[in-house]
Scaffold this active site. Sequence first.
Site, mmCIF file in Angstrom:
data_model
loop_
_atom_site.group_PDB
_atom_site.id
_atom_site.type_symbol
_atom_site.label_atom_id
_atom_site.label_comp_id
_atom_site.label_asym_id
_atom_site.label_seq_id
_atom_site.Cartn_x
_atom_site.Cartn_y
_atom_site.Cartn_z
ATOM 1 N N THR A 161 23.997 13.211 25.485
ATOM 2 C CA THR A 161 23.994 11.747 25.574
ATOM 3 C C THR A 161 22.556 11.320 25.739
ATOM 4 O O THR A 161 21.718 12.125 26.139
ATOM 5 C CB THR A 161 24.830 11.304 26.799
ATOM 6 N N ARG A 189 38.993 10.111 20.939
ATOM 7 C CA ARG A 189 38.618 10.354 22.342
ATOM 8 C C ARG A 189 37.474 9.416 22.764
ATOM 9 O O ARG A 189 36.488 9.260 22.061
ATOM 10 C CB ARG A 189 38.193 11.811 22.491
ATOM 11 N N VAL A 190 37.631 8.810 23.918
ATOM 12 C CA VAL A 190 36.572 7.961 24.469
ATOM 13 C C VAL A 190 36.085 8.602 25.760
ATOM 14 O O VAL A 190 36.880 8.923 26.644
ATOM 15 C CB VAL A 190 37.095 6.532 24.756
ATOM 16 N N GLY A 191 34.777 8.807 25.860
ATOM 17 C CA GLY A 191 34.202 9.399 27.070
ATOM 18 C C GLY A 191 33.794 8.318 28.061
ATOM 19 O O GLY A 191 34.223 7.167 27.996
ATOM 20 N N ASP A 192 32.938 8.709 28.996
ATOM 21 C CA ASP A 192 32.492 7.767 30.038
ATOM 22 C C ASP A 192 31.432 6.790 29.547
ATOM 23 O O ASP A 192 31.273 5.700 30.103
ATOM 24 C CB ASP A 192 31.903 8.545 31.225
ATOM 25 N N THR A 211 25.314 11.309 32.385
ATOM 26 C CA THR A 211 25.540 12.276 31.301
ATOM 27 C C THR A 211 26.254 13.506 31.842
ATOM 28 O O THR A 211 25.974 13.951 32.953
ATOM 29 C CB THR A 211 24.220 12.688 30.620
ATOM 30 N N GLY A 212 27.161 14.035 31.045
ATOM 31 C CA GLY A 212 27.950 15.198 31.466
ATOM 32 C C GLY A 212 29.299 15.077 30.791
ATOM 33 O O GLY A 212 29.522 14.134 30.023
ATOM 34 N N THR A 213 30.192 16.000 31.061
ATOM 35 C CA THR A 213 31.517 15.901 30.436
ATOM 36 C C THR A 213 32.199 14.633 30.960
ATOM 37 O O THR A 213 32.528 14.523 32.148
ATOM 38 C CB THR A 213 32.342 17.160 30.718
ATOM 39 N N GLY A 214 32.386 13.665 30.056
ATOM 40 C CA GLY A 214 32.701 12.303 30.447
ATOM 41 C C GLY A 214 33.970 12.135 31.262
ATOM 42 O O GLY A 214 34.063 11.231 32.100
HETATM 43 N N1 ASP Z 1 29.172 11.868 28.744
HETATM 44 C C1 ASP Z 1 29.263 12.179 27.342
HETATM 45 C C2 ASP Z 1 30.704 12.152 26.927
HETATM 46 O O1 ASP Z 1 31.527 12.726 27.598
HETATM 47 C C3 ASP Z 1 28.646 13.482 26.967
HETATM 48 C C4 ASP Z 1 27.350 13.856 27.667
HETATM 49 O O2 ASP Z 1 26.819 13.098 28.435
HETATM 50 O O3 ASP Z 1 26.842 14.949 27.441
HETATM 51 O O4 ASP Z 1 31.014 11.618 25.885
#
Ligand code: ASP
Length: 291
Positions: A161, A189-192, A211-214
């Site tokens: 991200t 799919r919608v992330g954060d 940022t990270g697994t949303g």
């Molecule tokens: N947060 C983002 C998502 O889950 C991915 C990321 O930040 O690496 O879409």
Amino acid sequence: MSNKRFAFALHGGAGARSGRDYSVAEYHMRELTENARDRLASGARALDVVEYAVLQMENSGLYVAGRGSAPNSAGYVELDASIMDGPVSAAGAVACLRNVANPISVARRVMEATPHVMLSGAGALEFARAQGFEEIDDPRKYYTLPIGVNKDDVGGQTHGTVGAVALDTNGELAAATSTGGTFGKLEGRVGDTPIIGAGTWADSNVAVSCTGTGEFFIRTGAALAVAYKVKAGASLSQAIDEVLADIRHLGGDGGIIAIDATGRIETIYNSEGMKRASVDNSNTVFVATFD
Ligand code: ASP
């Protein structure tokens, strides 16, 4: 340089893996941060500066956002982005947007030209078209794997991200975040990232980009949780540490960048690395990916 306080930070994602070379992205982040410093010092608005930095990162193909995004499980790229203007609590977002070069600017237009906060999918694309945003003619040629991401990563837990936060010399805060999401994510799919309060937040006290697994950032309401903890008296670093600990507890990891109204900057992560850069009136540009 202005004597008035300003501060800026950006991230290029917390999916960085040790042993890989991010020097080109680091060079790019330094350039963008110097540009942000110069613009903020001469009175630019935080909102304009965060949009510009994110737009340049989207265009670069160096990060998992805009040009550097990878296809979902159905084989095409879907993009998420959001922006928030702290002093007026205005926000705009797009989710599952296809084939538009700069989702962050579409998100800003949603904020400024509609009564809504978020547009998604076909409606977001229709809106972007009607507003004259640049479309990608040939997605196969345009999208490229960012540096530091290998072909074998696609379909795994790879993600990334970009985001930026700023305090301008008028004391206004803003935040912006944009992503291609997680590689091989399910269609739709919608992330954060486009969710105000999860991936992005700005008010008069703090600006936050995650940022990270949303999914973990949505489940903890991460960006707003940081803001409320600060409002309740926590220091910025304490607030971020607590939110990242909650995310860890759920089994996730990632990073958060934030600036408060005093100009304090924090760029904290609990993943292997987070591409990041920052600057304030002291004029020293900080750039790093790992510790
Ligand atoms: N947060 C983002 C998502 O889950 C991915 C990321 O930040 O690496 O879409």
